[in-house]
Design a protein around this motif. Structure first.
Motif, short mmCIF file in Angstrom:
data_model
loop_
_atom_site.label_atom_id
_atom_site.label_comp_id
_atom_site.label_asym_id
_atom_site.label_seq_id
_atom_site.Cartn_x
_atom_site.Cartn_y
_atom_site.Cartn_z
N VAL A 32 0.85 -1.19 0.00
CA VAL A 32 0.00 0.00 0.00
C VAL A 32 0.89 1.24 0.00
CG1 VAL A 32 -0.17 0.10 2.52
CG2 VAL A 32 -1.96 1.16 1.11
N ALA A 33 0.46 2.27 -0.71
CA ALA A 33 1.20 3.53 -0.79
C ALA A 33 0.22 4.69 -0.82
CB ALA A 33 2.11 3.56 -2.02
N VAL A 34 0.58 5.76 -0.14
CA VAL A 34 -0.24 6.97 -0.10
C VAL A 34 0.60 8.15 -0.58
CG1 VAL A 34 -1.63 8.53 1.30
CG2 VAL A 34 -1.59 6.08 1.83
N ARG A 35 0.11 8.87 -1.57
CA ARG A 35 0.82 10.01 -2.13
C ARG A 35 0.02 11.28 -1.90
NH1 ARG A 35 0.72 12.79 -7.03
NH2 ARG A 35 2.74 13.66 -7.71
N GLY A 84 8.78 -3.94 4.97
CA GLY A 84 9.52 -2.69 4.87
C GLY A 84 8.64 -1.51 4.50
N GLY A 85 9.19 -0.34 4.71
CA GLY A 85 8.46 0.87 4.39
C GLY A 85 9.40 2.03 4.10
N THR A 86 8.89 3.02 3.38
CA THR A 86 9.66 4.22 3.08
C THR A 86 8.77 5.45 3.24
OG1 THR A 86 9.11 4.16 0.70
CG2 THR A 86 11.12 3.01 1.42
N ILE A 87 9.40 6.55 3.58
CA ILE A 87 8.76 7.87 3.58
C ILE A 87 9.59 8.77 2.68
CG2 ILE A 87 8.04 9.86 4.94
CD1 ILE A 87 7.74 8.05 7.33
N ASP A 88 8.98 9.25 1.62
CA ASP A 88 9.71 10.03 0.61
C ASP A 88 9.20 11.46 0.62
OD1 ASP A 88 11.29 10.81 -1.44
OD2 ASP A 88 10.23 9.72 -3.01
N LEU A 99 17.11 26.96 -14.72
CA LEU A 99 17.72 26.08 -13.71
C LEU A 99 16.62 25.34 -12.95
CD1 LEU A 99 20.16 25.05 -12.09
CD2 LEU A 99 19.87 27.06 -10.60
N ASN A 100 16.67 24.01 -12.98
CA ASN A 100 15.73 23.18 -12.25
C ASN A 100 16.43 22.49 -11.09
OD1 ASN A 100 13.20 23.26 -14.05
ND2 ASN A 100 14.80 22.67 -15.50
N VAL A 101 15.83 22.57 -9.91
CA VAL A 101 16.41 21.99 -8.70
C VAL A 101 15.36 21.11 -8.03
CG1 VAL A 101 17.47 22.41 -6.46
CG2 VAL A 101 17.92 23.98 -8.37
N THR A 102 15.73 19.85 -7.77
CA THR A 102 14.86 18.91 -7.07
C THR A 102 15.61 18.32 -5.88
OG1 THR A 102 13.73 18.33 -9.12
CG2 THR A 102 13.44 16.84 -7.26
N ILE A 103 14.98 18.33 -4.72
CA ILE A 103 15.58 17.81 -3.49
C ILE A 103 14.73 16.65 -3.00
CG2 ILE A 103 16.30 18.33 -1.13
CD1 ILE A 103 16.49 21.29 -1.99
N ASN A 104 15.38 15.51 -2.72
CA ASN A 104 14.68 14.33 -2.22
C ASN A 104 15.25 13.92 -0.86
OD1 ASN A 104 14.32 13.80 -5.40
ND2 ASN A 104 12.71 12.77 -4.25
N GLN A 105 14.35 13.59 0.05
CA GLN A 105 14.74 13.06 1.36
C GLN A 105 13.92 11.78 1.59
OE1 GLN A 105 17.14 14.41 3.43
NE2 GLN A 105 16.95 12.54 4.63
N LEU A 106 14.62 10.64 1.70
CA LEU A 106 13.97 9.35 1.83
C LEU A 106 14.38 8.69 3.14
CD1 LEU A 106 12.28 7.03 0.44
CD2 LEU A 106 14.48 6.14 -0.35
N TYR A 107 13.40 8.20 3.89
CA TYR A 107 13.64 7.41 5.10
C TYR A 107 13.16 5.98 4.83
CZ TYR A 107 13.97 12.07 7.17
OH TYR A 107 14.32 13.38 7.43
N PHE A 108 13.98 5.00 5.19
CA PHE A 108 13.61 3.62 4.88
C PHE A 108 13.89 2.71 6.07
CE2 PHE A 108 17.96 4.26 3.44
CZ PHE A 108 18.63 3.15 3.95
N SER A 143 17.40 -3.25 8.65
CA SER A 143 18.16 -2.23 7.95
C SER A 143 17.33 -0.95 7.88
CB SER A 143 18.53 -2.71 6.54
OG SER A 143 19.24 -1.70 5.85
N GLY A 144 17.91 0.13 8.33
CA GLY A 144 17.20 1.41 8.29
C GLY A 144 18.17 2.53 7.99
N GLY A 145 17.64 3.65 7.53
CA GLY A 145 18.52 4.77 7.26
C GLY A 145 17.83 5.88 6.49
N VAL A 146 18.65 6.74 5.94
CA VAL A 146 18.15 7.90 5.19
C VAL A 146 18.92 8.02 3.89
CG1 VAL A 146 17.44 9.15 7.26
CG2 VAL A 146 19.74 9.47 6.36
N GLU A 147 18.25 8.56 2.90
CA GLU A 147 18.87 8.86 1.61
C GLU A 147 18.55 10.30 1.26
OE1 GLU A 147 18.50 6.07 -1.74
OE2 GLU A 147 17.89 7.80 -2.96
N SER A 148 19.59 11.11 1.11
CA SER A 148 19.43 12.53 0.77
C SER A 148 19.99 12.79 -0.61
CB SER A 148 20.14 13.41 1.81
OG SER A 148 19.68 13.13 3.12
#
Length: 210
Positions: A32-35, A84-88, A99-108, A143-148
């Motif tokens: 399941v995913a919620v956007r 498992g789960g992620t928050i993006d 100039l296009n700038v996109t920032i992503n922060q992912l918790y898994f 396994s857990g962590g963050v992706e920036s």
């Protein structure tokens, strides 16, 4: 799999997969995913699902031993199960003079039930015969962590920088330890240029010591 749009900004995605194996039988895998698109800049996504992995001798320990003395998978060994789960979190800034700038922060976070572990022992029927067999651990692997990450593009020029911090550990027989062969820090850089039918790019990666 089905996606239901509550509105232009909110959607929910549900899925269900049913796998059958002639040895390990049936495995149901819900997802399941919620956007939520809060505005033109900020978007969030929550994702939760299950998975599995069939046991196999093709593991790192087997390759290190060049598959010498590796025993077949016993009938008592079961597949690994994972939850498992992620928050993006995604921020797409307004275009500024091309100039296009996109920032992503992912918790898994991933929790593996009954992980497959290698056991080394000496065969008593021969001298110095090291054997490897795989069994299900009495515990779990987590396994857990963050992706920036940040991505920039400007008139055919693209630049991407991603940093991943991972905490991977084992809990076996009530003893916690760091899972092997997992880098805690990973940095990846991509730079590229594209014009008409020509493109060029460069990838670079850094993996920290275990």
């Amino acid at each position: 799999q089905y996606i239901y749009n509550f509105s232009d900004k909110t959607s929910i995605e549900g899925g269900f997969r049913l796998d059958y194996n002639n040895i390990y039988k049936v495995y149901p895998l819900p997802h399941v995913a919620v956007r939520q698109k809060w505005n033109d800049i900020f978007t969030t996504r929550l994702n939760v699902g299950m998975g599995y992995k069939l046991p196999t001798i093709f593991q790192d320990e087997s390759e290190e031993a060049r598959f010498i003395g590796v025993q077949p998978i016993a009938v008592s060994v079961k597949p690994e199960l994972s939850l498992g789960g992620t928050i993006d979190l995604k921020v797409k800034l307004p275009n500024f003079n091309g100039l296009n700038v996109t920032i992503n922060q992912l918790y898994f976070l991933t929790h593996i039930f009954r992980p497959l572990l290698a056991q080394t022992y000496t065969d008593s029927t021969c001298l110095n015969c090291q054997q490897i067999r795989y069994t299900n651990a009495n515990g779990y692997e987590q396994s857990g962590g963050v992706e920036s990450g940040i991505q920039l593009s400007y008139r055919g020029i693209a630049l991407s920088l991603i940093y991943v911090l991972t905490d991977n550990n084992l809990m076996v027989d009530n003893v916690r330890s760091i899972a092997p062969l997992t880098s805690k820090h990973i940095v990846s850089i991509f730079a590229g240029y594209e014009i008409k039918n020509f493109s060029i790019g460069l990838d670079a990666y850094y993996y920290s010591p275990l």
